[in-house]
Design a protein around this motif. Structure first.
Motif: not given
Length: 155
Positions: A38-48
């Motif tokens: 998953x790309x979006x959300x806290x702890x997901x891809x973009x956040x990382x």
């Protein structure tokens, strides 16, 4: 090519290899094996991208700079002039490079994935991007850190 330039090339290559491996290991720890990411959300891809960039930049500054200072003191590498000026305290130098790297990586990833309209990535694609980002950050940050380090002792 002088010893300083060879030293920088060698240390950058080592840093790229190490940070590519670390990026892969952390990707596996966070996102597991073979599942869509998953790309979006806290702890997901973009956040990382923020924590990844911070860790890569911090370690790409701290370790090579410390090793280079030791090599300079031992006379195994020559100093070289540079117009780049960074803090001489290595922890502060690492923070000065790592914090903006994290912000830029996170913002860049968010912008790129927002423009692309991607909500989920295939596991292999997600891993490949993270490996490339780890290597690319190490290339840029280690080079900057070592140029500043080797300029500290220019007469």
């Amino acid at each position: 090519m002088n010893s300083a330039d060879l030293h920088i090339r060698r240390e950058v290559a080592v840093s790229m290899a190490i940070n590519t491996v670390f990026s892969g290991a952390f990707f596996l720890a966070v996102f597991g094996l073979g599942r869509p990411v998953p790309v979006w959300g806290l702890g997901h891809y973009v956040f990382d991208f923020g924590p990844q960039a911070f860790a890569v930049a911090f370690m790409s500054t701290l370790v090579p700079s410390a090793l280079s200072r030791k090599a300079l003191r031992a006379g195994r590498v020559a100093s070289r002039p540079s117009s780049l000026r960074l803090p001489t305290h290595l922890l502060l130098r690492a923070l000065v490079l790592a914090a903006p790297a994290a912000v830029v990586a996170l913002a860049g990833a968010a912008a790129a994935f927002a423009v692309l309209g991607v909500a989920v990535l295939g596991w292999g694609v997600a891993l490949a991007i993270k490996l490339a980002v780890g290597a690319g950050l190490a290339l840029v940050i280690t080079n900057l850190a070592l140029r500043a380090t080797l300029a500290e002792h220019v007469a």
